[in-house]
Design a protein around this motif. Structure first.
Motif, short mmCIF file in Angstrom:
data_model
loop_
_atom_site.label_atom_id
_atom_site.label_comp_id
_atom_site.label_asym_id
_atom_site.label_seq_id
_atom_site.Cartn_x
_atom_site.Cartn_y
_atom_site.Cartn_z
N LYS A 41 0.90 -0.87 -0.31
CA LYS A 41 -0.46 0.01 0.04
C LYS A 41 0.99 1.38 0.11
O LYS A 41 0.60 1.93 -0.72
N SER A 42 1.96 1.67 0.92
CA SER A 42 3.22 2.22 1.25
C SER A 42 3.37 2.62 -0.19
O SER A 42 3.89 3.87 -0.54
N THR A 43 4.12 1.53 -0.88
CA THR A 43 4.80 1.71 -2.08
C THR A 43 4.00 2.03 -2.77
O THR A 43 4.30 3.33 -3.94
N ASP A 78 8.87 6.28 8.67
CA ASP A 78 9.51 4.71 8.30
C ASP A 78 8.63 4.00 7.59
O ASP A 78 9.14 3.72 6.41
N ARG A 79 7.83 4.19 7.16
CA ARG A 79 6.33 3.91 6.32
C ARG A 79 6.18 4.37 5.16
O ARG A 79 6.25 4.03 3.82
N MET A 80 6.42 6.25 4.94
CA MET A 80 6.79 6.88 3.85
C MET A 80 8.13 7.80 3.06
O MET A 80 7.54 7.87 3.41
N ILE A 125 -6.13 8.10 2.00
CA ILE A 125 -6.14 7.86 3.46
C ILE A 125 -5.38 6.59 3.39
O ILE A 125 -6.05 5.63 3.10
N GLU A 126 -4.19 5.52 3.63
CA GLU A 126 -4.08 4.49 4.01
C GLU A 126 -4.51 3.64 5.64
O GLU A 126 -4.17 4.11 6.48
N THR A 127 -4.67 2.54 4.91
CA THR A 127 -5.02 2.25 6.82
C THR A 127 -4.59 0.15 5.64
O THR A 127 -5.16 0.16 5.28
MG LIG Z 1 2.17 0.31 4.38
#
Ligand SMILES: [Mg+2]
Ligand SMILES: Nc1nc2c(ncn2[C@@H]2O[C@H](COP(=O)(O)OP(=O)(O)OP(=O)(O)O)[C@@H](O)[C@H]2O)c(=O)[nH]1
Length: 302
Positions: A41-43, A78-80, A125-127
């Motif tokens: 998702k983040s990538t 960290d995530r994005m 919105i990422e979840t």
């Molecule tokens: Mg993620």
């Protein structure tokens, strides 16, 4: 909009009320990105942001942290890992706690999405898709995108959980895995076919293939996301969807503040929902304040 700070809660609701009166077509395309942990998702979001920045689009991103009860700034770093174009300008990031103390998507996420919608072209919105959060994010966004993983043998599990009914679009990420990704796509299409009738028969959720890593399939994804929003606007569904989401938000907000007992004094949850809905010129956000005052009077009056 913390319960312990009534003045701030009131001004946040007043702000949401005013923002809800903007012409909806002039507000950002709101997209929720959900899917199992590690699906990419983040990538993918990262790659989408880069693609949209090249089209000079202004973008807001909210990363919902499922574990935290507080907003944390470090997590997002960290995530994005945003690409160079995104770091320059035109992208605004915010990390938010998934739930408040009683469950439910944090009010701050709502307020954040509404404010961002007024100033950006796109709001993402990422979840993490772990059941409940999809439904909650679906209330805020116009389009819910489900990111699937190749070889995820848990299609059946998704179907049982009813998760396949919510998304408006599906993408099998990691298409660089070749045949594995194509097979997952076929399984997903078959699974969707077996699913119950969608609430929007005019929209058939597309099932796309993409590689966030290799940046393949992104233009089509952007195009389909745009088309979904256009579809909602053409059929007057954008307004209806956002209103329904706002009603859920308003009801949850009253429940958190006054409890089942408080709402019971007004005739119960569904009666309160009716009250929030009865005046078409009053937004659910203003409704929260007004119905809240009535509840307080009812409780105060014994
Ligand atoms: Mg993620
Ligand atoms: N081969 C391949 N790997 C990918 C692709 N996209 C993401 N990945 C990898 O998959 C792993 C998980 O990616 P993330 O973007 O962190 O996944 P996520 O869904 O955001 O994960 P959570 O936020 O933890 O739920 C990382 O190691 C990525 O490098 C892709 O298109 N192809």
């Amino acid at each position: 909009m913390d319960d312990r700070r009534p003045a701030q809660r009131r001004s946040a609701l007043a702000l949401l009320d005013r923002l809800s009166q903007l012409p909806q077509s002039r507000t950002a395309r709101r997209v929720g990105i959900t899917g199992a942990p590690g699906a990419g998702k983040s990538t993918l979001l990262n790659a989408l942001v880069d693609a949209l920045r090249r089209q000079d689009q202004r973008i807001g991103v909210i990363a919902v942290d499922p574990s935290s009860q507080r907003s944390g700034g470090a997590l997002l770093g960290d995530r994005m890992r945003l690409g160079a174009s995104a770091r320059e300008s035109g992208v605004f990031l915010r990390s938010m706690a998934a739930r408040n103390r009683l469950g439910g998507l944090a009010d701050a996420t709502w307020a954040g999405a509404a404010v961002m919608s007024a100033v950006f072209d796109w709001v993402f919105i990422e979840t993490v898709g772990v059941g409940q959060s999809e439904g909650e994010v679906a209330q805020i966004v116009d389009s819910l995108l489900f990111v699937a993983q190749p070889g995820a043998g848990d299609m059946l599990q998704f179907m049982k959980a009813g998760i396949l009914e919510l998304p408006d679009l599906f993408v099998v990420n990691k298409s660089d895995t070749g045949a594995l990704a194509r097979r997952t796509r076929s399984e997903l299409i078959a699974g969707l076919d077996l699913g119950s009738a969608p609430d929007d028969p005019q929209w058939v959720p597309p099932v796309l293939l993409a590689s966030a890593r290799d940046r393949v399939g992104l233009n089509e994804l952007v195009d389909r996301l745009s088309r979904h929003r256009d579809h909602l606007e053409a059929g007057d569904q954008l307004q209806a969807r956002r209103h329904a989401g706002a009603i859920r938000f308003a009801t949850d907000s009253l429940l958190r503040r006054y409890g089942e007992f408080g709402l019971g004094r007004m005739g119960g949850v569904s009666r309160v929902e009716q009250r929030l809905n009865e005046d078409p010129d009053r937004s659910p956000f203003r409704g929260v304040l007004e119905v809240g005052q009535e509840i307080e009077r009812a409780l105060g009056g014994g």
